[in-house]
Design a protein around this motif. Structure first.
Motif, PDB file in Angstrom:
ATOM      1  N   THR A 120       0.896  -1.163  -0.064  1.00  0.00           N
ATOM      2  CA  THR A 120       0.100   0.125  -0.041  1.00  0.00           C
ATOM      3  C   THR A 120       0.929   1.139   0.185  1.00  0.00           C
ATOM      4  O   THR A 120       1.945   1.315   0.580  1.00  0.00           O
ATOM      5  CB  THR A 120      -0.953   0.021   1.160  1.00  0.00           C
TER       6      THR A 120
ATOM      7  N   MET B 272      -5.555   2.718   9.414  1.00  0.00           N
ATOM      8  CA  MET B 272      -5.438   1.684   8.271  1.00  0.00           C
ATOM      9  C   MET B 272      -5.159   0.153   9.011  1.00  0.00           C
ATOM     10  O   MET B 272      -4.396   0.120  10.008  1.00  0.00           O
ATOM     11  CB  MET B 272      -4.485   1.619   7.358  1.00  0.00           C
TER      12      MET B 272
ATOM     13  N   ASN C 138      -3.805  -7.338   2.018  1.00  0.00           N
ATOM     14  CA  ASN C 138      -4.975  -6.386   1.880  1.00  0.00           C
ATOM     15  C   ASN C 138      -5.088  -5.200   3.108  1.00  0.00           C
ATOM     16  O   ASN C 138      -4.406  -5.512   4.400  1.00  0.00           O
ATOM     17  CB  ASN C 138      -6.225  -6.916   2.341  1.00  0.00           C
ATOM     18  N   SER C 139      -5.265  -4.055   2.667  1.00  0.00           N
ATOM     19  CA  SER C 139      -5.231  -2.892   3.509  1.00  0.00           C
ATOM     20  C   SER C 139      -6.313  -2.193   3.329  1.00  0.00           C
ATOM     21  O   SER C 139      -7.000  -1.973   2.104  1.00  0.00           O
ATOM     22  CB  SER C 139      -4.061  -1.886   3.188  1.00  0.00           C
ATOM     23  N   GLN C 140      -7.195  -1.731   4.515  1.00  0.00           N
ATOM     24  CA  GLN C 140      -8.399  -1.000   4.411  1.00  0.00           C
ATOM     25  C   GLN C 140      -8.526  -0.226   5.650  1.00  0.00           C
ATOM     26  O   GLN C 140      -7.731  -0.221   6.488  1.00  0.00           O
ATOM     27  CB  GLN C 140      -9.624  -2.106   4.818  1.00  0.00           C
ATOM     28  N   CYS C 141      -9.148   1.081   5.312  1.00  0.00           N
ATOM     29  CA  CYS C 141      -9.385   2.139   6.368  1.00  0.00           C
ATOM     30  C   CYS C 141     -10.661   1.656   7.499  1.00  0.00           C
ATOM     31  O   CYS C 141     -11.519   1.356   6.591  1.00  0.00           O
ATOM     32  CB  CYS C 141      -9.678   3.484   5.607  1.00  0.00           C
TER      33      CYS C 141
ATOM     34  N   ASP D  60     -13.306   5.541   8.441  1.00  0.00           N
ATOM     35  CA  ASP D  60     -13.804   6.417   7.380  1.00  0.00           C
ATOM     36  C   ASP D  60     -14.997   7.096   8.142  1.00  0.00           C
ATOM     37  O   ASP D  60     -15.147   8.336   7.886  1.00  0.00           O
ATOM     38  CB  ASP D  60     -14.571   5.547   6.327  1.00  0.00           C
TER      39      ASP D  60
ATOM     40  N   LYS E 115     -16.892  -4.005  14.298  1.00  0.00           N
ATOM     41  CA  LYS E 115     -16.488  -3.098  13.489  1.00  0.00           C
ATOM     42  C   LYS E 115     -16.950  -1.711  13.363  1.00  0.00           C
ATOM     43  O   LYS E 115     -17.041  -1.022  12.807  1.00  0.00           O
ATOM     44  CB  LYS E 115     -16.440  -3.474  11.823  1.00  0.00           C
TER      45      LYS E 115
END
Length: 924
Positions: free
Chosen positions: A668, A694, A700-703, A706, A777
């Protein structure tokens, strides 16, 4: 109409107009968990420190658990096992910055702005032993003790040579074969019997040493020292012709050479004392030697008898060695200069040893030209030496400053190449100054590193030991004492300045100490009469060396060695450098950056960082590294278990079978903006970026933040009577002094509470923290007095601002009120604007009931209304979870404000709202 609202988590995005009903604008003390809002229990307090001291690290093994304490006011580091009495470890002084603390086994490694400080746990009686910032230097001087040996004179036959052609005339092919066969058989037998089979040395060789550490690894290699057993052709093979029938047809041959033992001495007792302090780490000083460097060409032939002159290359007549001559007293009345270490020719040593044979009736004025390599070939042999074999292991307690002979078994040289071979060295003398460290697979990993180059070896440890005299003449002294006094007086101070070119500029390192000089003309320490000049510095980027003694400076060029990790000067033609009266240079050993490399130590050994453990990651700065500690799937640890966070993004690292890393690719381009935010989870890693927080798992990388990222933040002051709500809930205005999330995470840190599967994102500058539930989450919030978290994975320890050490993985015991009832956990909840499916219509709420699993009276309610999302009015309040029995002005938007006082097993689910839309037939 009736509307069921389910409460979600805290959010700031999207805008209030677009946000779903049930999202929360303010939330303290509650977190979404298992589909409900549950109270956040306070962490368990372990103990409290006074005077502003903080816990920075937990040093734990199977045998003990120690809390490492830092006093920020004094920079004194101490330790405790119970939070009560503490013992000082080291005073870093107020000017030092401490970056990080880590541990491998019994050793603590404290990263400060002046290097890595090692402290070793010695047991309950001795406590911690401070070792220093680097393995100690141990300058050892190696010398030679020479004994002159000879072969009984023998006669050889050859084709007759006219007396007028004797000497300096090449042999015929037949004579080459005849002389070579007879002479070389004796020469090789002499070499085997007196040298190879007795563990003694006749040819030049290199010697060097290194520390053997407790895990068997070797490091801190010395410079290779060229031991000058012979600087020309050896053995010396003299010849006296014998005439028959008018021609020279026979010759009497005399073979002799100096046979050497090695001796050694540490330069000063202080060096030995320091190594002894490290005796738990350094198990021995291991000495290695190279194979002897033969001048003889065993495949060649004898080519002539000749009368040598000083211009003959490698002439045996002018062969000599730097040694102490130790032959037994030959009965000579006068004492020659044979007590000290000096350059001596074989000629003079033979005369000292066998004086009665020197002037015998035979005249040995000629020499057999033994087969030998050319000067250029021999030079290349010296410069190509790279293999060193174990000679001796010396325990630290056996080191001495007295010169003592190294005992070598007679069969040692016979099996030399089968001995353990020395590993190569790679900048092990340089001082590493990292800002970050991480332990993975029982190896210490260093990042964000600066390096200070090695000052260089002490002069007396660089060359064959010599006490100063350089004369070849057989000087006669009246007594041994006068000779010793002469040697003592010729030791002078020598300064060495080494110039090193790097990408970041020039550094000049400086070392000094006693060394020999020529008392006649003050030529500096590389001068060895008739000998070789060899100098080594363990950095291939060194370009020159200035050697200063007695007010004179000589400059020697250094070149990158093709076989050793270093730069060398070598010359055997009496080149003494460029003499200059220029003043000494100024040492300028500045640190230089190696910010894109990871240094990976040996397993369970934080003192040794081998070259195979140095890994380059991109071209930017490595801010930190971390790992997913748990397998990502059954039987699979994950393609990339280790991550390097750099100014270019996050690189995925693979781990080889040897424990080294391979930087495969950036997974990333998100750049970590705050190295303190890098947080290890069970199967993922969190870090803060300009985008938010993050989460990386696998590739895999995700925020995950948000919903928190919005430039405009909710202000509780926009609600009438909000100050009373805050006071009633037991909070302060600072707990709701929200700043934009991106501003908050600039200085944020994270705590992973694995038992609750929550991540606490706090900023010491603010009195609130975000709580992320890994189960749902979603986000909650809590009051925060956290000053710093304490590395103790998988625990979740943190220091509070009042000096209390707490564990977020363990809930604090509930307190009782005056009536003996358990006190509840206080919370405050404010929803984002409720639109009730019609954001642009006026509505009137007449009933609202909070739903969940809780006791009556533990939730107090307030309802606010607004027509423009800017101006809010208080509609109704209640002392419980019911709001009813009221009607009034219609509003488009509503907010609930709930004051909670809940038990750990209670929860809040949502609300039931009964409302009436107004003027449905008119647009608004």
């Amino acid at each position: 109409m009736i509307k069921e609202i389910k409460y979600g988590g805290f959010s700031a995005s999207p805008s209030d107009y677009e946000s779903p009903d049930g999202e929360l604008a303010a939330l303290i003390g509650l977190v979404p968990d298992e589909g409900n809002l549950t109270p956040i229990m306070p962490p368990k307090a372990l103990f409290e420190l006074e005077g502003g001291r903080v816990i920075r690290f937990v040093h734990e093994t199977s045998a003990f658990r120690h809390y490492i304490i830092l006093d920020p006011a004094t920079n004194i580091v101490s330790w405790t096992d119970d939070g009560k009495a503490s013992t000082q470890l080291y005073n870093f002084t107020k000017s030092r910055t401490i970056h990080n603390i880590n541990a491998i086994g019994n050793t603590i490694v404290i990263l400060a702005d002046n290097g890595m400080h090692y402290l070793l746990w010695k047991g309950d009686t001795d406590g911690y032993l401070y070792l220093g910032t680097h393995l100690p230097e141990l300058p050892i001087s190696f010398g030679l003790q020479a004994t002159m040996k000879k072969v009984d004179d023998f006669t050889i036959d050859y084709d007759g040579i006219a007396q007028s052609d004797w000497g300096n005339v090449d042999f015929t092919d037949n004579n080459k074969n005849r002389v070579t066969e007879q002479v070389m058989a004796k020469v090789n037998k002499f070499i085997n019997e007196e040298s190879v089979n007795k563990g003694k040395f006749i040819f030049p060789f290199f010697i060097r040493y290194a520390f053997r550490l407790y895990d068997g690894s070797i490091t801190s290699h010395s410079a290779p020292v060229l031991m000058n057993c012979a600087d020309a052709l050896t053995p010396d093979c003299k010849v006296s012709p014998v005439a028959k029938t008018g021609k020279w047809e026979q010759a009497v041959i005399r073979i002799y050479a100096a046979i050497h033992d090695i001796d050694m001495a540490v330069l000063e007792q202080s060096y030995i004392d320091e190594v002894k302090k490290w005796s738990d780490i350094i198990t021995s000083v291991d000495i290695f030697i190279s194979s002897p460097i033969y001048m003889l060409d065993q495949s060649g032939k004898c080519t002539r008898f000749y009368k040598p002159t000083s211009v003959d290359t490698y002439s045996s007549e002018y062969c000599g060695s730097v040694c102490k001559h130790v032959n037994p007293d030959a009965g000579v009345a006068s004492k020659r200069l044979n007590e000290g270490y000096a350059y001596r020719t074989y000629h003079s040593m033979f005369n000292d040893t066998y004086p009665l044979e020197w002037n015998a009736d035979r005249k040995f004025d000629y020499t057999v030209d033994l087969p030998h390599f050319t000067a250029e070939e021999f030079n290349e042999k010296i410069k190509s030496v790279s293999n060193f074999y174990l000679l001796k292991s010396i325990k630290p307690g056996s080191l001495s400053t007295n010169r003592s002979k190294i005992e070598i078994s007679e069969d040692y040289l016979q099996s030399l190449v089968s001995r353990e071979r020395m590993t190569d060295d790679y900048y092990s003398h340089d001082l590493l100054i990292p800002k970050g460290s991480f332990v993975y697979n029982s190896r210490l990993n260093l990042v964000n590193i600066q390096k200070r180059m090695f000052d260089g070896f002490k002069p007396l440890s660089l060359f064959t030991y010599k006490e100063g005299i350089t004369s070849n003449l057989p000087i006669i002294w009246s007594s041994v004492d006068s000779a010793k006094q002469y040697f003592t007086n010729t030791l002078k101070k020598t300064d060495i300045y080494i110039h090193i070119k790097t990408e970041q500029g020039e550094s000049i390192v400086h070392n000094s100490g006693l060394n020999f000089i020529n008392t006649t003309n003050n030529i500096d320490l590389l001068e060895i009469d008739g000998g070789f000049a060899w100098f080594f510095y363990p950095n291939s980027k060194a370009v020159s060396v200035d050697i200063v003694s007695e007010g004179k400076k000589h400059t020697f060029p250094l070149v990158n060695s093709n076989v050793l990790n270093g730069a060398v000067y070598f010359n055997n033609l009496h080149y003494f450098g460029i003499e200059s009266p220029t003043p000494c240079p100024t040492a300028k050993n500045e640190t230089y950056n190696i910010l894109n490399k990871i240094y990976n130590s040996e397993v369970n050994n934080p003192f040794h960082f081998p070259v195979l453990g140095i890994n380059t990651v991109g071209t930017g700065t490595i801010l930190g590294i971390s790992t997913a500690a748990k397998a990502l799937s059954q039987g699979q640890f994950g393609q990339f278990p280790l991550y390097a966070f750099t100014t270019e993004g996050v690189w995925a690292l693979e781990v080889s079978n040897t424990g080294g890393y391979s930087a495969k690719q950036p997974i990333t381009r998100d750049v970590c903006i705050n190295a303190n935010s890098i947080t290890q989870l069970d199967s993922a890693v969190l870090f803060a970026t300009d985008r938010g927080i993050m989460l990386i798992s696998g590739s895999n990388s995700q925020c995950i933040s948000d919903t928190l990222d919005y430039p405009q933040v909710f202000s509780i002051d926009s609600l009438p009577e909000a100050d009373k709500l805050v006071a009633m809930a037991g909070f302060t205005d600072e707990d709701f002094a929200y700043v934009p999330f991106r501003q908050f995470i600039l200085g944020c840190r994270m705590i992973y509470a694995y038992t609750q599967q929550r991540v606490i994102v706090y900023n010491p500058a603010h009195s609130y923290a975000y709580v992320y539930s890994l189960k749902t989450k979603t986000w909650g919030m809590m009051q925060s007095a956290v000053a710093d978290n304490v590395p103790s994975y998988p625990e979740a320890l943190a220091m509070l601002k009042d000096g209390t050490l707490v564990d977020f993985c363990t809930d604090a015991a509930q307190q009782q009120d005056e009536d003996g009832h358990l006190q509840g956990i206080k919370g405050l909840l404010i929803t984002r604007p409720l639109k009730l499916d019609a954001p642009d219509l006026l509505k009137t709420i007449d009933t609202a009931i909070q739903r969940g699993n809780f006791r009556k009276g533990c939730i107090k309610s307030a309802l606010y209304g607004s027509r423009d999302l800017q101006n809010w009015s208080l509609i109704w309040t209640s002392q419980d979870h019911y709001l009813r029995g009221f009607r009034g002005t219609p509003y488009k938007y509503f907010r609930f404000a709930l004051l909670c006082d809940m038990q750990p097993d209670e929860s809040l689910f949502g609300a039931t709202i009964q409302y009436t839309p107004r003027l449905l037939n008119q647009p608004r």
